[in-house]
Design an enzyme around this catalytic site. Structure first.
Site, PDB file in Angstrom:
ATOM      1  N   SER A   7      64.206 -33.405  26.884  1.00 58.70           N
ATOM      2  CA  SER A   7      64.538 -32.640  28.083  1.00 58.70           C
ATOM      3  C   SER A   7      64.090 -33.397  29.316  1.00 58.70           C
ATOM      4  O   SER A   7      62.900 -33.622  29.536  1.00 58.70           O
ATOM      5  CB  SER A   7      63.869 -31.265  28.050  1.00 58.70           C
ATOM      6  OG  SER A   7      63.921 -30.710  29.349  1.00 58.70           O
ATOM      7  N   HIS A  32      68.988 -33.474  26.986  1.00 58.15           N
ATOM      8  CA  HIS A  32      68.955 -32.026  27.212  1.00 58.15           C
ATOM      9  C   HIS A  32      68.700 -31.788  28.702  1.00 58.15           C
ATOM     10  O   HIS A  32      67.684 -32.219  29.246  1.00 58.15           O
ATOM     11  CB  HIS A  32      67.855 -31.385  26.355  1.00 58.15           C
ATOM     12  CG  HIS A  32      67.799 -29.889  26.469  1.00 58.15           C
ATOM     13  ND1 HIS A  32      68.632 -29.056  25.755  1.00 58.15           N
ATOM     14  CD2 HIS A  32      67.016 -29.073  27.211  1.00 58.15           C
ATOM     15  CE1 HIS A  32      68.363 -27.795  26.049  1.00 58.15           C
ATOM     16  NE2 HIS A  32      67.386 -27.778  26.942  1.00 58.15           N
ATOM     17  N   ASP A  34      68.343 -29.140  31.804  1.00 58.05           N
ATOM     18  CA  ASP A  34      67.990 -27.746  32.072  1.00 58.05           C
ATOM     19  C   ASP A  34      68.343 -27.345  33.498  1.00 58.05           C
ATOM     20  O   ASP A  34      67.736 -27.821  34.456  1.00 58.05           O
ATOM     21  CB  ASP A  34      66.476 -27.561  31.872  1.00 58.05           C
ATOM     22  CG  ASP A  34      66.098 -27.625  30.405  1.00 58.05           C
ATOM     23  OD1 ASP A  34      66.618 -26.814  29.625  1.00 58.05           O
ATOM     24  OD2 ASP A  34      65.272 -28.503  30.050  1.00 58.05           O
TER      25      ASP A  34
HETATM   26  C1  DX5 Z   1      62.434 -24.412  29.425  1.00 56.64           C
HETATM   27  C2  DX5 Z   1      63.501 -25.434  29.158  1.00 56.64           C
HETATM   28  C3  DX5 Z   1      63.089 -26.458  28.185  1.00 56.64           C
HETATM   29  C4  DX5 Z   1      61.929 -27.308  28.638  1.00 56.64           C
HETATM   30  C5  DX5 Z   1      61.185 -27.746  27.409  1.00 56.64           C
HETATM   31  O1  DX5 Z   1      62.945 -23.372  30.178  1.00 56.64           O
HETATM   32  O2  DX5 Z   1      64.669 -24.812  28.670  1.00 56.64           O
HETATM   33  O3  DX5 Z   1      64.180 -27.282  27.798  1.00 56.64           O
HETATM   34  O4  DX5 Z   1      62.315 -28.426  29.390  1.00 56.64           O
HETATM   35  O5  DX5 Z   1      60.044 -28.394  27.812  1.00 56.64           O
HETATM   36  P1  DX5 Z   1      58.820 -28.616  26.819  1.00 56.64           P
HETATM   37  O6  DX5 Z   1      59.324 -29.389  25.656  1.00 56.64           O
HETATM   38  O7  DX5 Z   1      57.851 -29.379  27.655  1.00 56.64           O
HETATM   39  O8  DX5 Z   1      58.305 -27.255  26.413  1.00 56.64           O
HETATM   40 ZN    ZN Z   2      66.302 -26.137  27.759  1.00 55.45          ZN
END
Ligand code: DX5
Ligand code: ZN
Length: 215
Positions: A7, A32, A34
């Site tokens: 992400s 990914h 967001d």
């Molecule tokens: C949270 C996002 C995730 C986030 C995950 O709302 O949808 O994709 O970036 O981050 P980590 O892996 O650090 O929990």
């Molecule tokens: Zn996400």
């Protein structure tokens, strides 16, 4: 082997070019991305403009996770920006089936994202129409939160629902994925691991991605 989807929310935005280069050289499968609107979730991230740049920087699959209200108003914009997979939140979509049809008719794969409190049964009547379930293992809005252990039960349950009907739907786990818990998540039945902080805050991100991939 799981699909690994780092992400970019956890990337260093002053060094996006080298972060993308690192991902491209790594065994990561997807980007990914967001998208947060400050309404559906209490945070604002980035939109289609930045995704257009990521698209130019990579040939990997762009997996766009919309944490926004009224996603139907923006689906075309994200297609144009280069999204390959577009996921909308079930909690933001009173007409979910219509959203799914729209995403597919635009030529993208359709994903449905589920908040931690939303039961997997709520997917029953759309499961045959989608390509991906993005199961949140934290409350959406922020990176760096801890994995909610109950998610493991939800993964198993969803795996059964998918396998019983022999559907071709991937289970993606999003939030709090670490090198320590990745194996239990895969064993529960996940196909895709999203990882933000675990990848980008590690000393050797490429090696961390490889570790996740080889679990
Ligand atoms: C949270 C996002 C995730 C986030 C995950 O709302 O949808 O994709 O970036 O981050 P980590 O892996 O650090 O929990
Ligand atoms: Zn996400």
């Amino acid at each position: 082997m799981a699909i690994i989807a780092p992400s970019l929310l956890a990337a260093d935005f002053l060094k996006l070019e080298s972060e993308c280069k690192m991902l491209n050289e790594s065994v990561a499968d997807w980007y990914h991305l967001d998208v947060m609107d400050g309404h559906f979730v209490p945070n604002i991230s980035f939109g289609p403009m930045l995704i257009e740049f990521f698209r130019k920087a990579t040939t990997k699959v762009c997996d766009v996770h919309l944490m926004i209200e009224e996603p139907g108003n923006y689906a075309e914009m994200f297609k144009k920006a280069g999204a390959d997979i577009l996921s909308v939140h079930i909690e933001a979509c009173p007409h979910l089936h219509r959203n799914i049809q729209q995403i597919k008719s635009l030529g993208m794969q359709a994903g449905v994202a589920l908040n931690p409190h939303t039961p997997v049964e709520s997917l029953k009547d759309v499961l045959a129409d989608i390509d991906l379930v993005c199961m949140m293992s934290v409350n959406p809005g922020f990176g760096g939160q801890s994995f909610i252990p109950h998610t493991l039960h939800k993964i198993k349950q969803l795996r059964e629902m998918i396998d019983e009907r022999a559907l071709n739907v991937k289970i993606e786990i999003d939030g709090g994925v670490t090198v320590e818990n990745a194996k239990s998540i895969i064993d529960a039945g996940a196909d895709v691991l999203v990882a933000g902080n675990t990848v980008f805050k590690s000393k050797d991100p490429k090696a961390t991605i490889a570790t996740l991939k080889n679990m």
